[in-house]
Design a protein around this motif. Structure first.
Motif, short mmCIF file in Angstrom:
data_model
loop_
_atom_site.label_atom_id
_atom_site.label_comp_id
_atom_site.label_asym_id
_atom_site.label_seq_id
_atom_site.Cartn_x
_atom_site.Cartn_y
_atom_site.Cartn_z
N LEU A 2 0.84 -1.20 0.00
CA LEU A 2 0.00 0.00 0.00
C LEU A 2 0.88 1.25 0.00
N GLU A 3 0.38 2.30 -0.62
CA GLU A 3 1.08 3.57 -0.70
C GLU A 3 0.17 4.66 -0.14
N GLY A 4 0.74 5.57 0.67
CA GLY A 4 -0.03 6.67 1.22
C GLY A 4 -0.52 6.39 2.63
N VAL A 5 -1.43 7.23 3.12
CA VAL A 5 -2.02 7.07 4.44
C VAL A 5 -3.41 6.46 4.28
N VAL A 6 -3.67 5.39 4.99
CA VAL A 6 -4.92 4.67 4.77
C VAL A 6 -5.45 4.12 6.10
N LYS A 7 -6.75 4.10 6.20
CA LYS A 7 -7.43 3.49 7.34
C LYS A 7 -7.93 2.11 6.90
N ILE A 8 -7.48 1.07 7.60
CA ILE A 8 -7.80 -0.30 7.23
C ILE A 8 -8.80 -0.90 8.21
N THR A 9 -9.86 -1.47 7.68
CA THR A 9 -10.84 -2.18 8.48
C THR A 9 -11.00 -3.59 7.91
N VAL A 10 -10.84 -4.58 8.75
CA VAL A 10 -11.00 -5.96 8.31
C VAL A 10 -12.46 -6.38 8.49
N LEU A 11 -13.07 -6.82 7.42
CA LEU A 11 -14.45 -7.26 7.47
C LEU A 11 -14.55 -8.77 7.69
N GLN A 12 -13.55 -9.49 7.18
CA GLN A 12 -13.55 -10.95 7.33
C GLN A 12 -12.11 -11.45 7.22
N GLY A 13 -11.76 -12.40 8.08
CA GLY A 13 -10.42 -12.97 8.05
C GLY A 13 -9.46 -12.24 8.97
N CYS A 14 -8.16 -12.37 8.67
CA CYS A 14 -7.11 -11.76 9.49
C CYS A 14 -6.03 -11.20 8.57
N HIS A 57 -8.01 -24.46 0.46
CA HIS A 57 -8.61 -23.26 1.07
C HIS A 57 -7.51 -22.25 1.39
N PRO A 58 -7.11 -21.43 0.41
CA PRO A 58 -6.00 -20.49 0.63
C PRO A 58 -6.38 -19.37 1.60
N GLU A 59 -5.35 -18.66 2.03
CA GLU A 59 -5.57 -17.54 2.95
C GLU A 59 -6.33 -16.43 2.23
N ARG A 60 -7.41 -15.98 2.83
CA ARG A 60 -8.21 -14.91 2.24
C ARG A 60 -8.61 -13.92 3.32
N CYS A 61 -8.76 -12.67 2.89
CA CYS A 61 -9.13 -11.62 3.84
C CYS A 61 -9.91 -10.55 3.10
N LEU A 62 -11.01 -10.12 3.68
CA LEU A 62 -11.84 -9.06 3.10
C LEU A 62 -11.63 -7.79 3.93
N ILE A 63 -11.13 -6.73 3.28
CA ILE A 63 -10.83 -5.49 4.01
C ILE A 63 -11.48 -4.30 3.33
N PHE A 64 -11.61 -3.21 4.08
CA PHE A 64 -12.13 -1.95 3.57
C PHE A 64 -11.06 -0.88 3.77
N LEU A 65 -10.70 -0.16 2.69
CA LEU A 65 -9.69 0.89 2.75
C LEU A 65 -10.35 2.25 2.61
N ASP A 66 -9.91 3.19 3.44
CA ASP A 66 -10.50 4.53 3.42
C ASP A 66 -9.40 5.57 3.58
N ASN A 67 -9.53 6.71 2.88
CA ASN A 67 -8.56 7.79 3.01
C ASN A 67 -8.67 8.42 4.40
N VAL A 68 -7.59 9.02 4.84
CA VAL A 68 -7.53 9.62 6.17
C VAL A 68 -7.36 11.13 6.04
N GLN A 69 -8.20 11.89 6.73
CA GLN A 69 -8.10 13.34 6.71
C GLN A 69 -7.20 13.86 7.83
N LYS A 70 -7.19 13.13 8.98
CA LYS A 70 -6.39 13.57 10.13
C LYS A 70 -6.00 12.38 10.96
N ASP A 71 -4.74 12.34 11.38
CA ASP A 71 -4.24 11.26 12.22
C ASP A 71 -4.51 11.61 13.68
N LYS A 72 -5.28 10.76 14.37
CA LYS A 72 -5.65 11.04 15.75
C LYS A 72 -4.46 10.97 16.70
#
Length: 249
Positions: A2-14, A57-72
């Motif tokens: 990944l490139e840049g600043v990103v907020k990662i949320t895992v929906l399924q898997g690890c 059954h290979p390793e799989r992961c479902l994630i959501f990527l979102d841009n970040v406006q401010k780092d807390k």
């Protein structure tokens, strides 16, 4: 990668993020990567204990990527090129941002997914063994203490360009899988991980760390000013500052 600043949320898997295991129950983490300085963020889906069901059954992961406006954690606001141009026009400032050509520039910190790099995902064998040993010792310490905090102490040292900073980031992320917080004693006054050069500091880290230091600064719990990027100028001050931080902790 990944490139840049990103907020990662895992929906399924690890998801493995440079040592940190992010699952759906852990919420979201903000991480950063910068390929231009040789620090792309590497991550991959992994199995947790008891999840492996065979090669079909290979390793799989479902994630959501979102841009970040401010780092807390650091309080840094990630502005975009377009936003900077709008502010300049509103204030009637004659800057390069007002030109029509620069208005087509992509967002400065907008994240993007890069091609997978196999070599970047594979840690050195000795690193893997060392991290596994420290993690096991931490779990034993937590079990004997009967609490979520441990007094386990790890010292990392080595020559220049040996990979100390990269190893420490992976170590901190690995420890955060079992402990809610890691106390990071910054003894490198030349190229610190979380704070300004010319000082030594103690920082409590409770979120995953990834990317170059300038993209994940943290506020130190305690710090001592050395006034130089090397302890050679005043070894006594340097040593006394380290001892003070240890005593304060």
């Amino acid at each position: 990668s990944l490139e840049g600043v990103v907020k990662i949320t895992v929906l399924q898997g690890c998801l493995w993020i440079e040592g940190y295991l992010l699952t759906a129950t852990k919420g979201s983490v903000v991480v950063s990567g910068n390929q231009s300085v040789g620090w792309p963020l590497t991550c991959k889906p992994v199995f947790r204990d008891g999840e492996y069901n065979g090669p079909e059954h290979p390793e799989r992961c479902l994630i959501f990527l979102d841009n970040v406006q401010k780092d807390k954690c650091s309080g840094i606001a990630y502005t975009t090129a377009e936003k900077s141009e709008e502010d300049a026009e509103q204030k009637n400032l004659e800057t390069s941002f007002t030109s029509k050509k620069t208005k087509k520039t992509k967002k400065t910190f907008e994240h993007k997914v890069l091609e997978r790099e196999e070599n970047a995902l594979n840690l050195q064998q000795d690193w893997q063994q060392c991290l596994a040993g420290i993690s096991e010792e931490l779990l034993e310490s937590l079990g004997s203490a009967g609490s979520s905090l441990s007094e386990l102490t790890t010292l990392v040292c080595g020559p220049k360009n040996a990979g100390k900073s990269s190893f420490c980031r992976t170590l901190v992320n690995t420890l955060l899988n079992s402990s809610p917080v890691v106390a990071y004693l910054e003894a490198d006054c030349g190229q610190p991980e979380f704070n300004l050069p010319g000082s030594v500091s103690l920082t409590f880290v409770d979120t995953a760390v990834a990317g170059p230091p300038f993209m994940h600064p943290r506020k130190a719990a305690q710090a001592c000013f050395i006034g130089d990027t090397t302890p050679k100028s005043d070894p006594v001050l340097y040593l006394n500052s380290i001892l003070y931080l240890v005593e304060w902790y």
